[in-house]
Write an enzyme that holds these catalytic residues in place. Structure first.
Site, PDB file in Angstrom:
ATOM      1  N   LYS A  35       0.839  -1.199   0.000  1.00 17.55           N
ATOM      2  CA  LYS A  35       0.000   0.000   0.000  1.00 17.55           C
ATOM      3  C   LYS A  35       0.881   1.257   0.000  1.00 17.55           C
ATOM      4  O   LYS A  35       0.645   2.195  -0.742  1.00 17.55           O
ATOM      5  CB  LYS A  35      -0.890  -0.023   1.253  1.00 17.55           C
ATOM      6  CG  LYS A  35      -2.071   0.894   1.173  1.00 17.55           C
ATOM      7  CD  LYS A  35      -2.867   0.874   2.462  1.00 17.55           C
ATOM      8  CE  LYS A  35      -3.857  -0.254   2.539  1.00 17.55           C
ATOM      9  NZ  LYS A  35      -4.602  -0.262   3.806  1.00 17.55           N
ATOM     10  N   GLU A 148     -14.192  11.597  12.176  1.00 18.58           N
ATOM     11  CA  GLU A 148     -14.231  11.899  10.746  1.00 18.58           C
ATOM     12  C   GLU A 148     -15.608  11.517  10.212  1.00 18.58           C
ATOM     13  O   GLU A 148     -16.152  10.490  10.577  1.00 18.58           O
ATOM     14  CB  GLU A 148     -13.150  11.038  10.073  1.00 18.58           C
ATOM     15  CG  GLU A 148     -13.031  11.231   8.611  1.00 18.58           C
ATOM     16  CD  GLU A 148     -12.766  12.679   8.264  1.00 18.58           C
ATOM     17  OE1 GLU A 148     -11.757  13.205   8.714  1.00 18.58           O
ATOM     18  OE2 GLU A 148     -13.596  13.274   7.545  1.00 18.58           O
ATOM     19  N   LYS A 208     -19.939  10.649  16.534  1.00 15.00           N
ATOM     20  CA  LYS A 208     -19.796   9.830  15.337  1.00 15.00           C
ATOM     21  C   LYS A 208     -20.788   8.666  15.314  1.00 15.00           C
ATOM     22  O   LYS A 208     -21.491   8.441  14.328  1.00 15.00           O
ATOM     23  CB  LYS A 208     -18.350   9.306  15.259  1.00 15.00           C
ATOM     24  CG  LYS A 208     -18.060   8.369  14.111  1.00 15.00           C
ATOM     25  CD  LYS A 208     -18.322   9.047  12.784  1.00 15.00           C
ATOM     26  CE  LYS A 208     -18.260   8.065  11.637  1.00 15.00           C
ATOM     27  NZ  LYS A 208     -16.971   7.954  11.053  1.00 15.00           N
ATOM     28  N   ASN A 212     -24.045   8.191  12.734  1.00 14.11           N
ATOM     29  CA  ASN A 212     -24.240   7.025  11.868  1.00 14.11           C
ATOM     30  C   ASN A 212     -25.499   6.247  12.244  1.00 14.11           C
ATOM     31  O   ASN A 212     -26.188   5.713  11.378  1.00 14.11           O
ATOM     32  CB  ASN A 212     -22.999   6.122  11.896  1.00 14.11           C
ATOM     33  CG  ASN A 212     -21.930   6.627  10.932  1.00 14.11           C
ATOM     34  OD1 ASN A 212     -22.148   7.597  10.198  1.00 14.11           O
ATOM     35  ND2 ASN A 212     -20.779   5.985  10.926  1.00 14.11           N
ATOM     36  N   LEU A 254     -33.533   9.302   2.429  1.00  6.82           N
ATOM     37  CA  LEU A 254     -34.859   8.675   2.431  1.00  6.82           C
ATOM     38  C   LEU A 254     -35.045   7.882   1.138  1.00  6.82           C
ATOM     39  O   LEU A 254     -36.164   7.779   0.639  1.00  6.82           O
ATOM     40  CB  LEU A 254     -35.955   9.732   2.555  1.00  6.82           C
ATOM     41  CG  LEU A 254     -36.242  10.272   3.959  1.00  6.82           C
ATOM     42  CD1 LEU A 254     -37.440  11.211   3.929  1.00  6.82           C
ATOM     43  CD2 LEU A 254     -36.498   9.148   4.973  1.00  6.82           C
ATOM     44  N   GLY A 257     -34.904   1.118  -0.723  1.00  2.40           N
ATOM     45  CA  GLY A 257     -34.292   0.178  -1.658  1.00  2.40           C
ATOM     46  C   GLY A 257     -33.660  -0.967  -0.900  1.00  2.40           C
ATOM     47  O   GLY A 257     -34.229  -1.477   0.069  1.00  2.40           O
ATOM     48  N   GLY A 261     -25.153  -0.658   3.542  1.00  3.63           N
ATOM     49  CA  GLY A 261     -24.061  -1.615   3.730  1.00  3.63           C
ATOM     50  C   GLY A 261     -22.797  -0.813   3.944  1.00  3.63           C
ATOM     51  O   GLY A 261     -22.855   0.321   4.399  1.00  3.63           O
ATOM     52  N   CYS A 264     -19.023   1.072   7.395  1.00  2.38           N
ATOM     53  CA  CYS A 264     -19.317   1.938   8.553  1.00  2.38           C
ATOM     54  C   CYS A 264     -20.670   1.690   9.203  1.00  2.38           C
ATOM     55  O   CYS A 264     -20.736   1.211  10.322  1.00  2.38           O
ATOM     56  CB  CYS A 264     -19.203   3.399   8.151  1.00  2.38           C
ATOM     57  SG  CYS A 264     -17.513   3.871   7.790  1.00  2.38           S
TER      58      CYS A 264
HETATM   59  C1  UDX Z   1     -21.209   6.738   6.152  1.00  2.00           C
HETATM   60  C2  UDX Z   1     -21.593   8.118   6.691  1.00  2.00           C
HETATM   61  O1  UDX Z   1     -22.455   8.779   5.766  1.00  2.00           O
HETATM   62  C3  UDX Z   1     -20.345   8.943   6.930  1.00  2.00           C
HETATM   63  O2  UDX Z   1     -20.683  10.199   7.477  1.00  2.00           O
HETATM   64  C4  UDX Z   1     -19.442   8.179   7.877  1.00  2.00           C
HETATM   65  O3  UDX Z   1     -18.250   8.888   8.092  1.00  2.00           O
HETATM   66  C5  UDX Z   1     -19.130   6.800   7.336  1.00  2.00           C
HETATM   67  O4  UDX Z   1     -20.335   6.105   7.050  1.00  2.00           O
HETATM   68  P1  UDX Z   1     -20.496   5.767   3.765  1.00  2.00           P
HETATM   69  O5  UDX Z   1     -20.376   4.434   4.423  1.00  2.00           O
HETATM   70  O6  UDX Z   1     -19.437   6.220   2.828  1.00  2.00           O
HETATM   71  O7  UDX Z   1     -20.603   6.921   4.882  1.00  2.00           O
HETATM   72  O8  UDX Z   1     -21.852   5.740   2.942  1.00  2.00           O
HETATM   73  P2  UDX Z   1     -23.253   6.481   2.928  1.00  2.00           P
HETATM   74  O9  UDX Z   1     -23.291   7.431   1.806  1.00  2.00           O
HETATM   75  O10 UDX Z   1     -23.618   6.983   4.273  1.00  2.00           O
HETATM   76  O11 UDX Z   1     -24.191   5.267   2.537  1.00  2.00           O
HETATM   77  C6  UDX Z   1     -24.296   4.128   3.390  1.00  2.00           C
HETATM   78  C7  UDX Z   1     -25.227   3.103   2.808  1.00  2.00           C
HETATM   79  O12 UDX Z   1     -26.570   3.553   2.895  1.00  2.00           O
HETATM   80  C8  UDX Z   1     -24.999   2.753   1.344  1.00  2.00           C
HETATM   81  O13 UDX Z   1     -25.080   1.345   1.197  1.00  2.00           O
HETATM   82  C9  UDX Z   1     -26.130   3.447   0.637  1.00  2.00           C
HETATM   83  O14 UDX Z   1     -26.497   2.785  -0.559  1.00  2.00           O
HETATM   84  C10 UDX Z   1     -27.234   3.375   1.673  1.00  2.00           C
HETATM   85  N1  UDX Z   1     -28.266   4.416   1.539  1.00  2.00           N
HETATM   86  C11 UDX Z   1     -27.940   5.723   1.660  1.00  2.00           C
HETATM   87  C12 UDX Z   1     -29.596   4.052   1.309  1.00  2.00           C
HETATM   88  O15 UDX Z   1     -29.922   2.856   1.209  1.00  2.00           O
HETATM   89  N2  UDX Z   1     -30.548   5.030   1.209  1.00  2.00           N
HETATM   90  C13 UDX Z   1     -30.239   6.347   1.323  1.00  2.00           C
HETATM   91  O16 UDX Z   1     -31.162   7.169   1.229  1.00  2.00           O
HETATM   92  C14 UDX Z   1     -28.899   6.708   1.557  1.00  2.00           C
END
Ligand code: UDX
Length: 439
Positions: A35, A148, A208, A212, A254, A257, A261, A264
């Site tokens: 890496k 973060e 944090k 989440n 909102l 679907g 996943g 996080c």
């Molecule tokens: C998330 C948090 O948003 C971020 O602030 C934190 O630091 C890390 O975790 P991330 O895991 O990158 O970020 O993805 P995010 O955009 O939050 O989406 C998470 C999951 O939710 C995805 O699988 C996405 O498809 C799903 N999702 C999101 C939905 O199913 N519906 C939505 O309306 C929004």
């Protein structure tokens, strides 16, 4: 300022390059030599829009380099801990071994006046424990917790232009000095009037996990409404649009679907529940169990829906899966709902072909038994059903007329409300989506 960043994964690599972009002199440290070598050649070890260009620019400026030797972090005044906190095997709790190893590794090179800054997502209580360790081993060194909030796919933008900064600091003079150092690190960001919340360790850690958990709850809320919509004939997309007009609710997150996943949300809500249990406050978070349940049910429902549209049996049916990453603009497949559905369909006898613009290589490594295709067209050849499970722009842009000529049966399941129901229906497709009417 001279800065070190320990752990160069999704969080650390972006953080290191972004700090160099802000004008600091940065050394990124990671135990993974491959890496480190890739990063030193401006190659991000994962797909993140804008990161390669940022690495290229900051490496060329001479302000950024990567090393696998912790000794190279000596001399930095601020040391960011950006390692992962995955879910423990067979348990809900977070695995803190990397955070502990990184902090212990830093103890050998810390000097009095240095600041260790935790950015990893940790169970509440971790920061004060680590602070004690730092202060005992290196008197005069300090620790702060600075969570973060970056989203994958927008990581560079979110790091350079965060919507808030949160500092968890120790009480008294050491905390004051920690705050001053962090202000110096983030001077450019603070000049842009980014809101800053200065608080204690426990609150910073909880900000944090609470954020989440809220996001996960919002997604599961709309997915629960989708279940009800299916039972009543209502339409979850219109429902979300309508309730989203209320400022107090808001339309973001909102999208009903296949659910959430990634690396996080799933593990963070579970670790939060586990920690609440340890603190004797488990009742406060039992609702998160339901949030998790609703989310996992979406995957099962998607498989059922696929069976339904394939005339009641998946045996021998050719199913194209568009999307493998847990979200678009990412090659991250950790707890990917799309791959989970693909694997379940295959186990139930379907002939599954998976494609993704960025995540095929990672998917193949994790799920070698699935069949992969380079393009949506290749995956959909003679398909009995097409499932859109990650909302990549490429799939949103598909022309339903041309795409209809490739498949055996024009049946599409939109797992992410990514397609225009009207356009696909007009092109002769049978369009199905979780929580939406069939017409
Ligand atoms: C998330 C948090 O948003 C971020 O602030 C934190 O630091 C890390 O975790 P991330 O895991 O990158 O970020 O993805 P995010 O955009 O939050 O989406 C998470 C999951 O939710 C995805 O699988 C996405 O498809 C799903 N999702 C999101 C939905 O199913 N519906 C939505 O309306 C929004």
């Amino acid at each position: 300022m001279k800065i070190s960043v320990v752990g160069c994964g999704y969080l650390g690599a972006v953080h290191a390059a972004s700090m160099a972009e802000l004008g600091h002199d940065v050394i990124g440290v990671d135990v993974d030599e491959r890496k480190v070598a890739a990063l030193n050649e401006a190659r991000a070890p994962f797909f993140e829009p804008g990161l390669d260009a940022l690495l290229e620019r900051t490496l060329r400026s001479g302000r950024l380099r990567f090393s696998s030797d912790m000794a190279d972090a000596a001399g930095a005044r601020v040391h960011f801990v950006c390692v992962g906190t995955p879910q423990k095997r067979g348990e809900y709790a977070a695995d803190l071994r990397y955070v502990e190893a990184a902090t212990e590794g830093l103890l050998a090179i810390l000097a009095p006046g240095d600041l260790v800054v935790g950015k990893s997502t940790v169970p509440v209580g971790t920061a004060s424990r680590l602070a004690e360790m730092v202060e005992q081993k290196v008197p005069g060194a300090m620790l702060a917790w600075n969570p973060e909030f970056l989203r994958e796919g927008f990581a560079v933008q979110d790091t350079l232009h965060p919507d808030r900064l949160v500092y968890g600091i120790a009480p008294g003079e050491p905390g004051q000095r920690a705050q001053e150092l962090l202000d110096e690190v983030y001077a450019t960001i603070l000049e842009a009037e980014t809101p800053k919340v200065v608080t204690d360790y426990a609150t910073a850690e909880m900000v944090k996990t609470a954020a989440n958990s809220f996001l996960a709850t919002k997604i599961s809320f709309i997915n629960a409404m989708a279940e009800l919509c299916e039972a009543t004939g209502a339409d979850v997309k219109q429902l979300a649009d309508a309730i989203g007009h209320d400022d107090r609710i808001g339309r973001k997150f909102l999208n009903a679907g296949l659910g959430f996943g990634g690396g996080c949300l799933p593990k963070d809500i579970r670790a939060f529940m586990a920690r609440a249990g340890e603190l004797g406050a488990d009742q406060a978070l039992t609702f998160l169990r339901e949030v998790d349940n609703i989310n996992m049910r979406r995957r099962i429902r998607m498989v059922e829906l696929a069976r339904e549209v394939c005339d009641g049996s998946l045996l021998g049916k050719r199913v194209a899966i568009l999307g493998a990453a847990f979200k678009p603009d990412s090659d991250d497949i950790r707890d990917s709902p799309a791959l989970n559905v693909a694997a379940q369909l295959q186990l139930q006898g379907a002939v599954v072909r998976v494609t993704d613009p960025a995540a095929v290589e990672n998917s193949r490594r994790a799920w070698p038994d699935l069949d992969y295709a380079a393009t949506a067209e290749e995956a959909a050849e003679r398909a009995d059903a097409v499932l859109v499970l990650t909302e990549w722009q490429q799939y949103k842009d598909l022309d339903p007329v041309a795409f209809g000529r490739i498949v055996a049966k024009k049946r599409v399941l939109d797992g992410r409300q990514a397609l225009s129901r009207e356009a696909w229906t007009a092109a002769g497709w049978s369009y199905r989506a979780l929580g939406r009417r069939t017409d």
